[in-house]
Design an enzyme around this catalytic site. Sequence first.
Site, PDB file in Angstrom:
ATOM      1  N   ASP A  73      34.405  36.117  51.546  1.00 26.47           N
ATOM      2  CA  ASP A  73      33.871  34.985  50.785  1.00 26.47           C
ATOM      3  C   ASP A  73      34.890  33.876  50.523  1.00 26.47           C
ATOM      4  O   ASP A  73      34.774  33.123  49.556  1.00 26.47           O
ATOM      5  CB  ASP A  73      33.340  35.500  49.444  1.00 26.47           C
ATOM      6  CG  ASP A  73      34.333  36.436  48.751  1.00 26.47           C
ATOM      7  OD1 ASP A  73      35.554  36.287  48.956  1.00 26.47           O
ATOM      8  OD2 ASP A  73      33.888  37.331  48.013  1.00 26.47           O
ATOM      9  N   GLU A 123      31.633  42.486  55.520  1.00 25.23           N
ATOM     10  CA  GLU A 123      31.536  42.643  54.063  1.00 25.23           C
ATOM     11  C   GLU A 123      30.451  41.705  53.508  1.00 25.23           C
ATOM     12  O   GLU A 123      30.660  40.956  52.557  1.00 25.23           O
ATOM     13  CB  GLU A 123      32.877  42.380  53.369  1.00 25.23           C
ATOM     14  CG  GLU A 123      32.930  42.924  51.947  1.00 25.23           C
ATOM     15  CD  GLU A 123      34.247  42.635  51.257  1.00 25.23           C
ATOM     16  OE1 GLU A 123      35.019  43.595  51.074  1.00 25.23           O
ATOM     17  OE2 GLU A 123      34.520  41.484  50.911  1.00 25.23           O
ATOM     18  N   GLU A 152      33.859  32.099  45.126  1.00 23.50           N
ATOM     19  CA  GLU A 152      33.501  33.103  46.130  1.00 23.50           C
ATOM     20  C   GLU A 152      32.026  33.504  46.113  1.00 23.50           C
ATOM     21  O   GLU A 152      31.437  33.770  47.160  1.00 23.50           O
ATOM     22  CB  GLU A 152      34.383  34.349  45.953  1.00 23.50           C
ATOM     23  CG  GLU A 152      35.830  34.155  46.379  1.00 23.50           C
ATOM     24  CD  GLU A 152      36.705  33.533  45.306  1.00 23.50           C
ATOM     25  OE1 GLU A 152      37.910  33.380  45.543  1.00 23.50           O
ATOM     26  OE2 GLU A 152      36.175  33.180  44.231  1.00 23.50           O
ATOM     27  N   HIS A 157      45.230  38.130  39.005  1.00 22.43           N
ATOM     28  CA  HIS A 157      45.499  36.863  39.684  1.00 22.43           C
ATOM     29  C   HIS A 157      44.272  35.966  39.780  1.00 22.43           C
ATOM     30  O   HIS A 157      44.344  34.846  40.273  1.00 22.43           O
ATOM     31  CB  HIS A 157      46.000  37.126  41.110  1.00 22.43           C
ATOM     32  CG  HIS A 157      44.929  37.674  42.000  1.00 22.43           C
ATOM     33  ND1 HIS A 157      44.527  38.990  41.943  1.00 22.43           N
ATOM     34  CD2 HIS A 157      44.155  37.086  42.946  1.00 22.43           C
ATOM     35  CE1 HIS A 157      43.568  39.184  42.823  1.00 22.43           C
ATOM     36  NE2 HIS A 157      43.310  38.057  43.441  1.00 22.43           N
ATOM     37  N   ARG A 210      41.355  33.360  39.487  1.00 19.54           N
ATOM     38  CA  ARG A 210      41.291  31.999  38.958  1.00 19.54           C
ATOM     39  C   ARG A 210      40.526  31.942  37.645  1.00 19.54           C
ATOM     40  O   ARG A 210      40.915  31.253  36.701  1.00 19.54           O
ATOM     41  CB  ARG A 210      40.654  31.076  39.997  1.00 19.54           C
ATOM     42  CG  ARG A 210      40.591  29.621  39.610  1.00 19.54           C
ATOM     43  CD  ARG A 210      39.906  28.790  40.688  1.00 19.54           C
ATOM     44  NE  ARG A 210      40.687  28.726  41.918  1.00 19.54           N
ATOM     45  CZ  ARG A 210      40.376  29.397  43.032  1.00 19.54           C
ATOM     46  NH1 ARG A 210      39.334  30.193  43.064  1.00 19.54           N
ATOM     47  NH2 ARG A 210      41.136  29.301  44.097  1.00 19.54           N
ATOM     48  N   HIS A 266      52.103  38.125  40.171  1.00 17.61           N
ATOM     49  CA  HIS A 266      51.646  37.157  41.163  1.00 17.61           C
ATOM     50  C   HIS A 266      52.448  35.864  41.005  1.00 17.61           C
ATOM     51  O   HIS A 266      52.752  35.437  39.881  1.00 17.61           O
ATOM     52  CB  HIS A 266      50.151  36.881  40.964  1.00 17.61           C
ATOM     53  CG  HIS A 266      49.495  36.222  42.130  1.00 17.61           C
ATOM     54  ND1 HIS A 266      49.581  34.867  42.369  1.00 17.61           N
ATOM     55  CD2 HIS A 266      48.732  36.726  43.138  1.00 17.61           C
ATOM     56  CE1 HIS A 266      48.901  34.573  43.468  1.00 17.61           C
ATOM     57  NE2 HIS A 266      48.386  35.670  43.957  1.00 17.61           N
TER      58      HIS A 266
END
Length: 365
Positions: free
Chosen positions: A96, A118, A132, A209, A211, A242
């Site tokens: 995605d 997927e 995504e 990590h 967003r 990260h």
Amino acid sequence: MNKPITILFGTRPEAIKVAPVILKLREKNIPVRVIHTGQHAELADEILRTFDIKPDLRLEMMKKSQTPIDLLQRLLKSLPEWISAEHTGVLLVQGDTTTALAGALTAHHQQVPLAHLEAGLRSGDRSQPFPEEANRTLISHLADAHFAPTASARKNLLAENISPESIHITGNSVVDALQMIVKRSGHSVSEIRGKYSAEKKKLILLTTHRRENFGEPLRQIFEAVSELASRYRDLKILFPAHPNPNVQDLLHLLDHQPSIELIKPLNYLEFVPLMAASDLILTDSGGIQEEAPALGTPVLVLRKKTERPELIESGAGKLIGTDKQKIIEATEFYLQTMNHTGPAEIFGDGNTAERVVQILKEMNR
């Protein structure tokens, strides 16, 4: 001679999941062309080295502080030169990402058959994860073949009126990749735990990590972990931090606890054994939700929603969100019960690449 099957990717998670497919195609001497967009340049390169894969084409699309829309614009301008009906038999995209969406749009306009690895994951909320959830939904309505990892993913596709004949339950190729790494790892669980001074402690692995967790949610996560470290002296908490500035700017919330160790991001060959050696994983990662149960490690998901309900339904994980108190309570409950279920084939059996390659071969006749 058939035109090559083209595999497009750009991020570390994509590289992990397409690697078994690329290797299987090469093993069967099926023409394949590998295009790396560079969306995650260094992170994806590490995975390629791990699996000894050299892209046929690198587009070097990574820019500092790029936004998804910036990257999408550049990809849509560049990809048609390399993806066309003239020299692409089938295009395979994974997941995605912005790279996957750009590839799907290009294949549609260039009239190239599109396969989606997927396929069918849904959270039901376009903001979780962003962007995504929208990306993968759009890809589903452009793809000719859908490689769904689970029956639940297939059900999601059918609910969107995707043709049943185009949906194939293949499992998730991340399990194939995981099994390859486990076979190569020469380190025992006790050796891994000893490396991080956790021989007699409960080892918790933290990764974050996403967003949508930047800002206050991430602050709540770090404050919860710091509180847990203060309450329980028998814990060892490892955090491969990260490099994103949104993560780095809040690390001061963790640095006063001696039982929390900040380590550099690990390569996949190091990270998989660490997941297996951990007693518990706290994460907002999508891939780790699939990998942890295959290794038998319980996972608490630091998200409000997940597109992998199979994890929760199986009991191998729990969705706890980002509220400080809820994170503390869920972790404490686990520490008191220590309920290990052992490795589980929730997302695949290690033969996904074999199934996918067979279908790609039929598509490319």
